[in-house]
Design a protein around this motif. Structure first.
Motif, short mmCIF file in Angstrom:
data_model
loop_
_atom_site.label_atom_id
_atom_site.label_comp_id
_atom_site.label_asym_id
_atom_site.label_seq_id
_atom_site.Cartn_x
_atom_site.Cartn_y
_atom_site.Cartn_z
N GLU A 108 0.85 -1.19 0.00
CA GLU A 108 0.00 0.00 0.00
C GLU A 108 0.89 1.24 0.00
O GLU A 108 1.78 1.39 0.85
N LYS A 110 1.26 5.28 0.29
CA LYS A 110 0.64 6.51 0.77
C LYS A 110 1.65 7.65 0.66
O LYS A 110 2.66 7.67 1.37
N ASP A 115 -5.48 7.56 5.06
CA ASP A 115 -5.97 6.18 5.21
C ASP A 115 -7.49 6.15 5.19
O ASP A 115 -8.15 7.13 5.54
N GLN A 119 -8.61 -0.14 5.95
CA GLN A 119 -7.94 -0.35 4.66
C GLN A 119 -6.80 -1.36 4.76
O GLN A 119 -6.75 -2.34 4.01
N CYS A 120 -5.89 -1.14 5.68
CA CYS A 120 -4.76 -2.06 5.81
C CYS A 120 -5.21 -3.44 6.27
O CYS A 120 -4.69 -4.46 5.80
N TYR A 134 3.62 -1.19 4.02
CA TYR A 134 2.98 0.12 4.03
C TYR A 134 4.05 1.15 3.70
O TYR A 134 4.91 1.47 4.52
N PRO A 142 0.36 3.34 9.82
CA PRO A 142 -1.01 3.67 9.42
C PRO A 142 -1.86 4.05 10.63
O PRO A 142 -1.45 3.85 11.78
N SER A 146 -7.30 2.24 10.25
CA SER A 146 -6.94 1.45 9.08
C SER A 146 -6.29 0.12 9.48
O SER A 146 -6.57 -0.92 8.90
N LYS A 147 -5.44 0.18 10.48
CA LYS A 147 -4.66 -0.99 10.91
C LYS A 147 -5.50 -2.01 11.67
O LYS A 147 -5.29 -3.22 11.55
#
Length: 400
Positions: A108, A110, A115, A119-120, A134, A142, A146-147
């Motif tokens: 991913e 960024k 975020d 997502q993650c 990441y 993150p 997200s994490k």
């Protein structure tokens, strides 16, 4: 004296780069240097053995070793498959997805985007014999949203500043890569973009500055003091921006603003760990309205943005928004069509500045640097206030 000498070195270096043509860079000329999709396309093409790069096998093997810290043999490299924007559930897309040596590796990327919720956590579900990587400018982690429950073993933070630059240098040191001028030129230009994005100076500049520091104990002590002070300087600047914003919002009470101001960045002590521990603590100011139902929030992830969240008075934080609540909100008077996004945490949010003039409080480069000039600070604040006032008037929180 040391600062003056460093400024002189940088001025001379800027002049030399312009004269030599080093500043002639297709990423900058086409204004695509800060776009994640463009950077991902270039990264993918550099390491895709099925693509146009004739030395992709070398670049991919080095990428695995230097960036992902995994060892792969020649046969595995030749069979590797690289996918960009791999589509997964909920119409989400993983920026880079590498299948190699019985591993499925999601990456991913960024750069300036924020975020998204879970997502993650969602992306990790597609990893096989691998963590989720990441990739950010500076190796920050993150957001907790997200994490979710991912452990440090399940998600590994890597950076453009360290891992990607080191990998590019390794590629450019390879004689077979050097021989392909078209490839080495792109690698050099990408390297220059990353150096700029991560607020680093060129190798010669660093050496010249280092030599100046080494001239005396006094210079070394001065440089050490500056290094230690930078985090404090950035903390002070974020608080200064929030302070000016708070003053402006208080002045809007004369135009009918009737919200409870909560300096959340202070009450929850969110600014210091943002820089000292490189945590995404989401420093913010809240303006709670409609009997504690909503908050008009100003928040910093990397960039600065504002919008409306559902307020949780007990936690003094925003609460999760259900799909039904989001649908109902869109039909109400506080909905803003001209927004930059929404999520489970935001009914809508909008950048405080034009996308090309963002102040990035994480990388602390570009437009952010203007905050340290008196006129530049005033210009950025006036730009912010103009955007905010227009929005507040549109949704009826202040009188036009």
């Amino acid at each position: 004296m040391l600062l003056e000498k460093v400024k002189q070195i940088l001025r001379e270096s800027d002049s030399q780069r312009k004269a030599s043509g080093e500043n002639f860079n297709i990423f900058f000329a086409a204004n695509i240097w800060r776009k994640e999709t463009t950077i991902c396309r270039v990264l993918k093409e550099i390491i895709d053995v099925r693509g146009s790069n004739p030395v992709a096998n070398i670049c991919l093997k080095l990428f695995c070793g230097e960036v992902l810290q995994i060892d792969v043999d020649k046969e595995a490299v030749e069979k590797a498959v690289i996918v960009r924007e791999k589509q997964i559930k909920n119409n989400r897309r993983i920026d880079l997805f590498l299948n190699i040596d019985n591993k499925a590796i999601p990456i991913e990327v960024k750069i300036y985007a924020e975020d998204q919720a879970e997502q993650c956590a969602d992306y990790y579900e597609y990893a096989v014999n691998s963590p989720l990587y990441y990739l950010t400018l500076d190796c920050h982690e993150p957001s907790p949203e997200s994490k979710r429950a991912l452990t440090d073993e399940q998600i590994i933070c890597i950076s453009f500043r360290d891992h990607i630059l080191f990998w590019l240098d390794k590629c450019l040191d390879n004689s077979d890569v050097k021989r392909i001028i078209s490839v080495s030129t792109i690698l050099k230009q990408l390297r220059a973009v990353i150096v700029y994005m991560t607020s680093q100076e060129g190798d010669k500049d660093i050496m010249d500055i280092s030599n100046e520091i080494c001239l005396s104990r006094e210079n070394y002590r001065a440089a050490k003091a500056i290094e230690i002070s930078l985090i404090t300087v950035r903390i002070q600047m974020m608080k200064k921006v929030f302070g000016e914003l708070s003053k402006h919002m208080e002045a809007l009470r004369g135009k009918g603003l009737n919200c409870e101001q909560i300096l959340t960045y202070e009450t929850k002590k969110l600014v210091e760990p943002y820089y000292e521990q490189r945590k995404n603590t989401l420093p913010c100011i809240d303006y709670v309205f409609e009997e504690g139902k909503y908050t008009f929030r100003f928040e910093i992830w990397d960039n600065f943005y504002f919008g409306i969240c559902k307020w949780n008075d007990e936690a003094k934080w925003n609460a999760e928004i259900t799909a039904d609540e989001q649908s109902l909100f869109k039909k109400g008077k506080y909905w803003q069509d001209n927004n930059d996004g929404s999520s489970q945490s935001w009914y809508w949010w909008k950048y405080c500045f034009n996308k090309e003039r963002q102040c990035n409080f994480r990388s602390c480069d570009g437009e952010y640097e203007k905050l340290f000039d008196e006129n530049g600070f005033k210009e950025k604040m006036e730009e912010l206030f103009s955007v905010v006032d227009e929005c507040l008037a549109k949704i009826g929180l202040i009188n036009p």
